[in-house]
Scaffold this active site. Sequence first.
Site, PDB file in Angstrom:
ATOM      1  N   MET A 101      53.778   8.769 -11.940  1.00  0.00           N
ATOM      2  CA  MET A 101      54.048  10.225 -12.569  1.00  0.00           C
ATOM      3  C   MET A 101      53.501  10.044 -13.777  1.00  0.00           C
ATOM      4  O   MET A 101      53.649   9.471 -14.785  1.00  0.00           O
ATOM      5  CB  MET A 101      55.387  10.490 -12.327  1.00  0.00           C
ATOM      6  N   LEU A 102      52.612  11.115 -14.024  1.00  0.00           N
ATOM      7  CA  LEU A 102      52.024  11.059 -15.294  1.00  0.00           C
ATOM      8  C   LEU A 102      52.079  12.657 -16.013  1.00  0.00           C
ATOM      9  O   LEU A 102      51.761  13.699 -15.185  1.00  0.00           O
ATOM     10  CB  LEU A 102      50.524  10.740 -15.451  1.00  0.00           C
ATOM     11  N   THR A 145      61.111  16.460 -14.595  1.00  0.00           N
ATOM     12  CA  THR A 145      62.124  16.728 -13.983  1.00  0.00           C
ATOM     13  C   THR A 145      61.894  17.809 -12.616  1.00  0.00           C
ATOM     14  O   THR A 145      62.410  17.637 -11.474  1.00  0.00           O
ATOM     15  CB  THR A 145      63.356  17.490 -14.884  1.00  0.00           C
ATOM     16  N   GLN A 159      54.981  17.335 -22.589  1.00  0.00           N
ATOM     17  CA  GLN A 159      55.977  16.431 -22.437  1.00  0.00           C
ATOM     18  C   GLN A 159      57.240  17.063 -23.137  1.00  0.00           C
ATOM     19  O   GLN A 159      57.270  17.957 -23.968  1.00  0.00           O
ATOM     20  CB  GLN A 159      55.840  15.059 -23.128  1.00  0.00           C
ATOM     21  N   LYS A 160      58.605  16.837 -22.779  1.00  0.00           N
ATOM     22  CA  LYS A 160      59.692  17.271 -23.387  1.00  0.00           C
ATOM     23  C   LYS A 160      59.893  18.915 -22.943  1.00  0.00           C
ATOM     24  O   LYS A 160      60.667  19.545 -23.741  1.00  0.00           O
ATOM     25  CB  LYS A 160      59.714  17.281 -24.831  1.00  0.00           C
ATOM     26  N   LEU A 161      59.304  19.191 -21.832  1.00  0.00           N
ATOM     27  CA  LEU A 161      59.311  20.689 -21.169  1.00  0.00           C
ATOM     28  C   LEU A 161      60.001  20.786 -19.826  1.00  0.00           C
ATOM     29  O   LEU A 161      60.030  21.689 -19.388  1.00  0.00           O
ATOM     30  CB  LEU A 161      58.028  21.383 -21.141  1.00  0.00           C
ATOM     31  N   GLY A 162      60.508  19.650 -19.663  1.00  0.00           N
ATOM     32  CA  GLY A 162      61.300  19.433 -18.457  1.00  0.00           C
ATOM     33  C   GLY A 162      60.349  19.351 -17.113  1.00  0.00           C
ATOM     34  O   GLY A 162      60.594  19.620 -16.175  1.00  0.00           O
ATOM     35  N   VAL A 163      59.050  19.063 -17.376  1.00  0.00           N
ATOM     36  CA  VAL A 163      57.924  18.986 -16.425  1.00  0.00           C
ATOM     37  C   VAL A 163      58.518  17.923 -15.344  1.00  0.00           C
ATOM     38  O   VAL A 163      58.235  18.157 -13.877  1.00  0.00           O
ATOM     39  CB  VAL A 163      56.563  18.733 -16.821  1.00  0.00           C
ATOM     40  N   GLU A 177      58.764   3.267  -6.915  1.00  0.00           N
ATOM     41  CA  GLU A 177      58.170   1.983  -7.478  1.00  0.00           C
ATOM     42  C   GLU A 177      58.219   1.576  -8.896  1.00  0.00           C
ATOM     43  O   GLU A 177      57.577   2.230  -9.791  1.00  0.00           O
ATOM     44  CB  GLU A 177      56.604   2.136  -6.882  1.00  0.00           C
TER      45      GLU A 177
END
Length: 403
Positions: free
Chosen positions: A223-224, A236, A230-234, A258
């Site tokens: 996952m990238l 999640t 980042q820090k925007l709940g993406v 993994e």
Amino acid sequence: MAQLQDLEEYISSALDVVEFKLIRSKSDLENDALAFHPLMAHQIFGDAESIFGYLDLKVRIFYTAGPLHIYLDVKYEEKVDNLPNSVMKADNVVATIAEKLPDGCYFVNMDEFLKTLDKADKFKPFGEKLAEHIHFNPNNNEERIFEIYHCNYRQTAFLKFFSRLQTFVLWFIDAASYIDVDDAHYEKYKADNGDWLYAAVGYTTVYEYYAYPQHIRPRVSQMLVLPPFQKLGVGTIFLETIYKYYQNQKNVLDITVEDPSDDFQRMRSFVDARLCMSLKSFGSNEIKKGFTKDMINEAKEFLKLNPRQCRKVYEVLRLLYTNIHDKEDYTGYRLDIKKRLSATYHKQLSNIKKLERAKIDTLWLRSSLPNLKERVERLHEEYVVVEKNYMQIVEKLRLFQKQ
């Protein structure tokens, strides 16, 4: 020695001099606020993560925000090759980076790159739309729209796009490799003229492994989420979308991950704990009674969690419902966790006793086990680490409860 000391000025940290930008319009080219740096560079420039041969080096890697066409640019004040009587050669930065890029997917001429930017408004996401979510920033009352698409990596056009998106992994995921993809994440935004455009945000990959006799076991492999998102709940939303996709598929046993990083594991445990809070067996009163088979069965049936992750969720939620200022309550929690942490030691001891009953010499095995003092110390250290990690998740759950 003096010459060597002088050459130290020509050694640059790749983490400092390499910068990325996701370009939505020409005005972004000179907007330094959009720049971000790599987390690592050893997969490009070696273990030292350094670039030799330049004074005041700056390496710029620009991507068009949607289709992700790439521009490479190297600027410097002076090159070691040009020093008087120099026999040293500077690293070929563009060639070194280009080795990791798909053939023909980058530009070194700004005018050519800008031609692709002029066409970027035609970019549309690939695949089938699975989810849409809105991130609201209360500080500026700004809403941002994000969409997730399930992609078919057999499509040639998508593969070309994804090959460019994957170029980020070597800078941001340790021990990364290029792999196939399942879901891609985009931001949907309005251009100055009012048109809706799309920017690539990240991706996640899920492999479906066969499980006897006619089941599958999906595994989240990579996952990238690109740094600006980042820090925007993406992340999640990515994970929740995967769960929803497989939730009602009867042939799915459980969903695994993994080699998850610590950050990913915390995010996963937060998502799983938040979802399990709505299940009957994970209610506060049930949690206090200890870990049960009902929790395993319910988490597997509704969320496709495997038993090991289910146990972790139980421990997180039990900490959430534990009053750490109540001695009896807190002691009960600590003993429950330490009992699980001690399981490996007791299993080893049990195996040794079985061998001894079979008249097998186990002196060397017993000598490898810690003594009582060492075991108590190690157990305490392990528990402190576990509680610290869980407490970070608990704090996020408490914020979620207040919303």
